[in-house]
Write an enzyme that holds these catalytic residues in place. Sequence first.
Site, short mmCIF file in Angstrom:
data_model
loop_
_atom_site.label_atom_id
_atom_site.label_comp_id
_atom_site.label_asym_id
_atom_site.label_seq_id
_atom_site.Cartn_x
_atom_site.Cartn_y
_atom_site.Cartn_z
N SER A 1 42.19 49.10 39.46
CA SER A 1 43.06 48.15 38.42
C SER A 1 44.44 48.60 38.77
O SER A 1 44.90 49.58 39.25
CB SER A 1 42.77 48.77 37.13
OG SER A 1 43.72 48.37 36.18
N SER A 2 45.36 47.59 38.50
CA SER A 2 46.75 47.76 38.61
C SER A 2 47.31 48.98 37.62
O SER A 2 48.08 49.54 38.04
CB SER A 2 47.48 46.59 38.26
OG SER A 2 46.90 45.38 39.18
N ARG A 3 46.52 49.01 36.61
CA ARG A 3 47.12 50.04 35.51
C ARG A 3 46.54 51.42 35.97
O ARG A 3 47.13 52.23 35.27
CB ARG A 3 46.08 49.69 34.27
CG ARG A 3 47.08 48.44 33.59
CD ARG A 3 46.52 48.13 32.39
NE ARG A 3 47.42 47.33 31.55
CZ ARG A 3 47.00 45.89 31.35
NH1 ARG A 3 45.71 45.44 31.57
NH2 ARG A 3 47.96 45.06 30.81
N MET B 1 47.89 38.92 38.09
CA MET B 1 49.09 39.49 37.81
C MET B 1 49.91 40.50 38.74
O MET B 1 50.63 41.14 38.26
CB MET B 1 48.94 40.16 36.42
CG MET B 1 48.19 39.25 35.29
SD MET B 1 48.69 39.89 33.51
CE MET B 1 47.89 41.32 33.43
N GLY B 2 49.39 40.35 40.00
CA GLY B 2 49.93 41.11 41.05
C GLY B 2 49.60 42.57 41.00
O GLY B 2 48.63 43.01 40.30
N HIS C 1 41.81 42.58 44.31
CA HIS C 1 42.31 41.40 44.47
C HIS C 1 41.98 40.73 45.84
O HIS C 1 41.66 39.66 46.04
CB HIS C 1 43.80 41.36 44.51
CG HIS C 1 44.36 41.67 43.12
ND1 HIS C 1 44.76 43.03 42.69
CD2 HIS C 1 44.46 41.11 41.73
CE1 HIS C 1 45.30 43.30 41.41
NE2 HIS C 1 45.01 42.14 40.91
N ASP D 1 36.50 42.51 34.63
CA ASP D 1 36.93 41.88 33.34
C ASP D 1 35.84 40.94 32.95
O ASP D 1 36.08 39.62 32.79
CB ASP D 1 38.19 41.23 33.69
CG ASP D 1 39.51 42.17 33.91
OD1 ASP D 1 39.88 42.83 33.23
OD2 ASP D 1 39.47 42.08 35.31
P1 AMP Z 1 44.79 41.14 37.33
O1 AMP Z 1 45.86 40.66 38.48
O2 AMP Z 1 44.44 42.36 36.91
O3 AMP Z 1 44.94 40.24 36.26
O4 AMP Z 1 43.32 40.59 38.02
C1 AMP Z 1 43.44 39.41 38.81
C2 AMP Z 1 41.86 39.17 38.79
O5 AMP Z 1 41.24 40.23 39.86
C3 AMP Z 1 40.84 39.07 37.62
O6 AMP Z 1 40.05 38.15 37.81
C4 AMP Z 1 40.48 40.56 37.68
O7 AMP Z 1 39.11 40.43 36.95
C5 AMP Z 1 40.11 40.62 39.22
N1 AMP Z 1 40.08 42.10 39.40
C6 AMP Z 1 40.75 43.30 38.88
N2 AMP Z 1 40.39 44.49 39.56
C7 AMP Z 1 39.21 44.20 40.06
C8 AMP Z 1 38.31 45.07 40.79
N3 AMP Z 1 38.34 46.37 40.68
N4 AMP Z 1 37.30 44.46 41.36
C9 AMP Z 1 37.14 42.93 41.41
N5 AMP Z 1 37.92 42.32 40.67
C10 AMP Z 1 39.00 42.46 40.09
#
Ligand code: AMP
Length: 252
Positions: free
Chosen positions: A178-180, A23-24, A30, A143
């Site tokens: 985390s993006s959040r 989701m960027g 990522h 996740d």
């Molecule tokens: P998102 O953009 O947050 O939906 O994450 C995209 C992918 O990156 C998902 O498969 C997440 O599980 C993975 N991801 C997000 N944060 C992490 C992290 N800290 N370590 C490893 N993978 C991550």
Amino acid sequence: MRIARTIAELPASEGRVGLVPTMGAFHAGHLALFAAAREENNLVVASLFVNPAQFGPSEDLARYPRDEKRDAQLAEEAGVDVLFAPPADEMYPEGYATWVDVGELGRRLEGEFRPDHFRGVATVCLKLFNIVRPDRAYFGQKDAQQAAVVKQLVRDLNLGLDIRIVPTVRDEDGLALSSRNAYLSPEERAAARALPKALATRDLQQAEHLLADLDVDYLEEANFNGQRVLAAAVRVGRTRLIDNVVLEGETP
Ligand code: AMP
């Protein structure tokens, strides 16, 4: 790196294709997924789509961090070949009606607090798998329930691709990237450290004790396809954070 906005603009795939759905608002988590995909595929496709279907009505869809220019730069540096960044109506055109229900797994833990979240996740993943036709798709252990849902989807619907799970990347203070995290004020960020600290005990009671001052949605031992994890979701101010540690078992 090419940027594709429509399904028609995606290149015909040659050789092994790896897909990284995102989701960027890219961070090192990522980038770890991109690196894993780059290592074992001929073509690496990253999708950048803030999927409205996985957000509840009172969640952060409108304010979710978006910076496509920066993301495109980081993806290119990481060796991504194609960034698939469709507008919402390319994925959900008028009249869209079909949804994937992953059953009980989608209603526990995260699913209890985010009804329809995993329905949105499973649906968009199935669509991305059909659009990109990858040999392998990459997800983060961060996740863990989402990873389990995607594996269930692949198994139940005979999708015939490999799901690869990449370990959680953490910041120096232990907080899972985390993006959040961008929503957190310095004070909230300090308070949020209790989450990885609690999980690192790998002990439910000690973790409960360490999270006593936070607003906890759930803190539970969960079994995802034979992998036991200690998983939690907490709220720090307006920000909801999730994390988990593996207690036992390989990523299945
Ligand atoms: P998102 O953009 O947050 O939906 O994450 C995209 C992918 O990156 C998902 O498969 C997440 O599980 C993975 N991801 C997000 N944060 C992490 C992290 N800290 N370590 C490893 N993978 C991550």
